[in-house]
Scaffold this motif. Structure first.
Motif, PDB file in Angstrom:
ATOM      1  N   ASN A  45      24.138   3.970 120.841  1.00  0.00           N
ATOM      2  CA  ASN A  45      25.387   4.829 120.760  1.00  0.00           C
ATOM      3  C   ASN A  45      25.484   5.371 122.245  1.00  0.00           C
ATOM      4  O   ASN A  45      24.562   5.878 123.084  1.00  0.00           O
ATOM      5  CB  ASN A  45      24.741   6.244 120.125  1.00  0.00           C
ATOM      6  CG  ASN A  45      25.823   7.050 119.522  1.00  0.00           C
ATOM      7  OD1 ASN A  45      26.368   7.867 120.220  1.00  0.00           O
ATOM      8  ND2 ASN A  45      26.028   6.888 118.280  1.00  0.00           N
ATOM      9  N   TYR A  46      26.816   5.705 122.658  1.00  0.00           N
ATOM     10  CA  TYR A  46      27.302   6.178 123.886  1.00  0.00           C
ATOM     11  C   TYR A  46      26.995   7.514 124.230  1.00  0.00           C
ATOM     12  O   TYR A  46      26.762   7.997 125.302  1.00  0.00           O
ATOM     13  CB  TYR A  46      28.816   6.079 123.993  1.00  0.00           C
ATOM     14  CG  TYR A  46      29.380   4.493 124.387  1.00  0.00           C
ATOM     15  CD1 TYR A  46      29.008   4.119 125.618  1.00  0.00           C
ATOM     16  CD2 TYR A  46      30.224   3.996 123.577  1.00  0.00           C
ATOM     17  CE1 TYR A  46      29.690   2.572 126.002  1.00  0.00           C
ATOM     18  CE2 TYR A  46      30.545   2.733 123.876  1.00  0.00           C
ATOM     19  CZ  TYR A  46      30.399   2.225 124.881  1.00  0.00           C
ATOM     20  OH  TYR A  46      30.989   0.960 125.416  1.00  0.00           O
ATOM     21  N   ALA A  47      26.503   8.231 123.153  1.00  0.00           N
ATOM     22  CA  ALA A  47      26.434   9.520 123.159  1.00  0.00           C
ATOM     23  C   ALA A  47      24.797  10.078 123.305  1.00  0.00           C
ATOM     24  O   ALA A  47      24.244  11.080 123.375  1.00  0.00           O
ATOM     25  CB  ALA A  47      26.741  10.356 121.773  1.00  0.00           C
ATOM     26  N   CYS A 118      26.526  10.426 118.308  1.00  0.00           N
ATOM     27  CA  CYS A 118      27.705  10.533 117.774  1.00  0.00           C
ATOM     28  C   CYS A 118      27.975   9.610 116.574  1.00  0.00           C
ATOM     29  O   CYS A 118      27.566   8.539 116.632  1.00  0.00           O
ATOM     30  CB  CYS A 118      28.780  10.110 118.859  1.00  0.00           C
ATOM     31  SG  CYS A 118      30.501  10.396 118.565  1.00  0.00           S
ATOM     32  N   ARG A 120      31.482   9.561 115.195  1.00  0.00           N
ATOM     33  CA  ARG A 120      32.592   9.725 115.158  1.00  0.00           C
ATOM     34  C   ARG A 120      33.344   8.452 114.603  1.00  0.00           C
ATOM     35  O   ARG A 120      34.071   8.480 113.665  1.00  0.00           O
ATOM     36  CB  ARG A 120      33.188   9.964 116.454  1.00  0.00           C
ATOM     37  CG  ARG A 120      34.817  10.265 116.079  1.00  0.00           C
ATOM     38  CD  ARG A 120      34.967  11.199 117.206  1.00  0.00           C
ATOM     39  NE  ARG A 120      36.226  11.733 117.221  1.00  0.00           N
ATOM     40  CZ  ARG A 120      36.909  12.674 118.187  1.00  0.00           C
ATOM     41  NH1 ARG A 120      36.079  13.225 119.054  1.00  0.00           N
ATOM     42  NH2 ARG A 120      38.331  13.033 118.139  1.00  0.00           N
ATOM     43  N   CYS A 121      33.085   7.178 115.085  1.00  0.00           N
ATOM     44  CA  CYS A 121      33.293   5.977 114.702  1.00  0.00           C
ATOM     45  C   CYS A 121      32.541   5.163 113.742  1.00  0.00           C
ATOM     46  O   CYS A 121      31.160   5.480 113.658  1.00  0.00           O
ATOM     47  CB  CYS A 121      33.525   4.915 115.979  1.00  0.00           C
ATOM     48  SG  CYS A 121      34.432   5.586 117.300  1.00  0.00           S
ATOM     49  N   CYS A 124      29.796   2.490 116.386  1.00  0.00           N
ATOM     50  CA  CYS A 124      29.726   2.795 117.950  1.00  0.00           C
ATOM     51  C   CYS A 124      29.864   1.473 118.609  1.00  0.00           C
ATOM     52  O   CYS A 124      29.343   0.478 118.358  1.00  0.00           O
ATOM     53  CB  CYS A 124      28.624   3.571 118.301  1.00  0.00           C
ATOM     54  SG  CYS A 124      28.587   4.134 120.102  1.00  0.00           S
ATOM     55  N   GLY A 125      30.875   1.500 119.528  1.00  0.00           N
ATOM     56  CA  GLY A 125      30.987   0.375 120.359  1.00  0.00           C
ATOM     57  C   GLY A 125      29.858  -0.217 121.623  1.00  0.00           C
ATOM     58  O   GLY A 125      29.508  -0.949 121.951  1.00  0.00           O
ATOM     59  N   CYS A 132      33.731   3.373 124.745  1.00  0.00           N
ATOM     60  CA  CYS A 132      33.772   4.633 123.762  1.00  0.00           C
ATOM     61  C   CYS A 132      35.192   4.882 123.688  1.00  0.00           C
ATOM     62  O   CYS A 132      35.916   4.965 124.388  1.00  0.00           O
ATOM     63  CB  CYS A 132      32.990   5.689 124.643  1.00  0.00           C
ATOM     64  SG  CYS A 132      33.041   7.413 123.441  1.00  0.00           S
ATOM     65  N   ALA A 133      35.264   5.144 122.213  1.00  0.00           N
ATOM     66  CA  ALA A 133      36.870   5.669 121.747  1.00  0.00           C
ATOM     67  C   ALA A 133      37.306   6.884 122.213  1.00  0.00           C
ATOM     68  O   ALA A 133      38.347   7.049 122.385  1.00  0.00           O
ATOM     69  CB  ALA A 133      36.812   5.447 120.324  1.00  0.00           C
ATOM     70  N   PHE A 134      36.313   7.705 122.425  1.00  0.00           N
ATOM     71  CA  PHE A 134      36.392   9.166 122.879  1.00  0.00           C
ATOM     72  C   PHE A 134      35.562   9.604 123.896  1.00  0.00           C
ATOM     73  O   PHE A 134      34.717  10.525 123.577  1.00  0.00           O
ATOM     74  CB  PHE A 134      36.388  10.077 121.465  1.00  0.00           C
ATOM     75  CG  PHE A 134      37.462   9.689 120.411  1.00  0.00           C
ATOM     76  CD1 PHE A 134      38.608  10.063 120.411  1.00  0.00           C
ATOM     77  CD2 PHE A 134      36.794   8.967 119.445  1.00  0.00           C
ATOM     78  CE1 PHE A 134      39.532   9.691 119.473  1.00  0.00           C
ATOM     79  CE2 PHE A 134      37.592   8.699 118.243  1.00  0.00           C
ATOM     80  CZ  PHE A 134      39.015   8.930 118.251  1.00  0.00           C
ATOM     81  N   ALA A 138      33.425  12.904 122.657  1.00  0.00           N
ATOM     82  CA  ALA A 138      32.283  12.538 121.924  1.00  0.00           C
ATOM     83  C   ALA A 138      31.189  13.692 122.215  1.00  0.00           C
ATOM     84  O   ALA A 138      30.950  14.161 123.109  1.00  0.00           O
ATOM     85  CB  ALA A 138      31.952  10.994 122.218  1.00  0.00           C
TER      86      ALA A 138
HETATM   87  S1  SF4 Z   1      33.169   8.081 120.057  1.00  0.00           S
HETATM   88 FE1  SF4 Z   1      32.668   6.219 118.920  1.00  0.00          FE
HETATM   89  S2  SF4 Z   1      32.256   4.813 120.404  1.00  0.00           S
HETATM   90 FE2  SF4 Z   1      32.336   6.874 121.253  1.00  0.00          FE
HETATM   91  S3  SF4 Z   1      30.081   7.527 121.112  1.00  0.00           S
HETATM   92 FE3  SF4 Z   1      31.116   8.345 119.245  1.00  0.00          FE
HETATM   93  S4  SF4 Z   1      30.772   6.801 117.746  1.00  0.00           S
HETATM   94 FE4  SF4 Z   1      30.402   5.632 119.973  1.00  0.00          FE
END
Ligand code: SF4
Length: 176
Positions: A45-47, A118, A120-121, A124-125, A132-134, A138
């Motif tokens: 996870n990017y977070a 996170c 959110r998606c 996760c990328g 990261c999409a956000f 995030a």
């Molecule tokens: S916004 Fe999406 S890509 Fe970015 S940390 Fe959260 S889950 Fe991962």
């Protein structure tokens, strides 16, 4: 100063307290708990670590903001084994963080730290997908930064434990 502390109660949080980012302590030992991967988010996870950077980089990121507000929400459980209640509370806390985020548009720059990685998606990328999409909004993990949540709560004048059969989740808004 925006945000006024009553915004947090209007959003639905139980309590909040302003602190100075410079007073937050960061521990490499807490990062070791992440590396043990009991939450199964490490490296996914990017977070979360390692994507959020070293504990020192997290400290510098926090200290790049002028202000901080720690906030929490107390959830009632059926008993101390109420995993469903804890999971539902965790999801609701994250929902409230999104409600808060919607009310912060006038801030020039901010970062919300919340409970865990996170979500959110749908996927996760990190580590091998899209960026990261956000990246700016995030929610990063409080614990993943190497922060002891009970210490953070005390710094803000909030109780970490709030009675039998309760679960309290904490987050932090860093902002300029
Ligand atoms: S916004 Fe999406 S890509 Fe970015 S940390 Fe959260 S889950 Fe991962």
């Amino acid at each position: 100063m925006f945000p006024e502390t009553d915004l947090f109660s209007k959003v639905g949080f139980s309590g909040c307290g302003r602190i100075s980012p410079a007073d937050i302590k960061f521990y490499d030992e807490i990062r070791k708990i992440c590396v043990d991967n009991r939450c199964r988010k490490y490296g996914s996870n990017y977070a979360c670590p390692p994507a959020v950077g070293s504990v020192e980089e997290c400290r510098q990121r926090c200290n790049s903001y002028k202000y901080a507000v720690v906030f929490n929400k107390i959830y009632l459980l059926e008993d101390s084994f109420d995993i469903e209640g804890m999971t539902a509370g965790s999801a609701d806390f994250r929902r409230l963080c999104y409600v808060l985020q919607d009310r912060l548009k006038e801030l020039p720059r901010y970062r919300i730290l919340a409970n865990g990685g996170c979500t959110r998606c749908a996927k996760c990328g990190y580590p091998d997908g899209a960026p990261c999409a956000f990246p700016d909004t995030a929610f990063h993990s409080v614990e993943g930064y190497g922060i002891v949540v009970s210490e953070l709560a005390a710094l803000a004048g909030l109780k970490y434990i709030n009675g039998e059969n309760t679960m309290t989740y904490f987050g932090m808004l860093l902002h300029d």
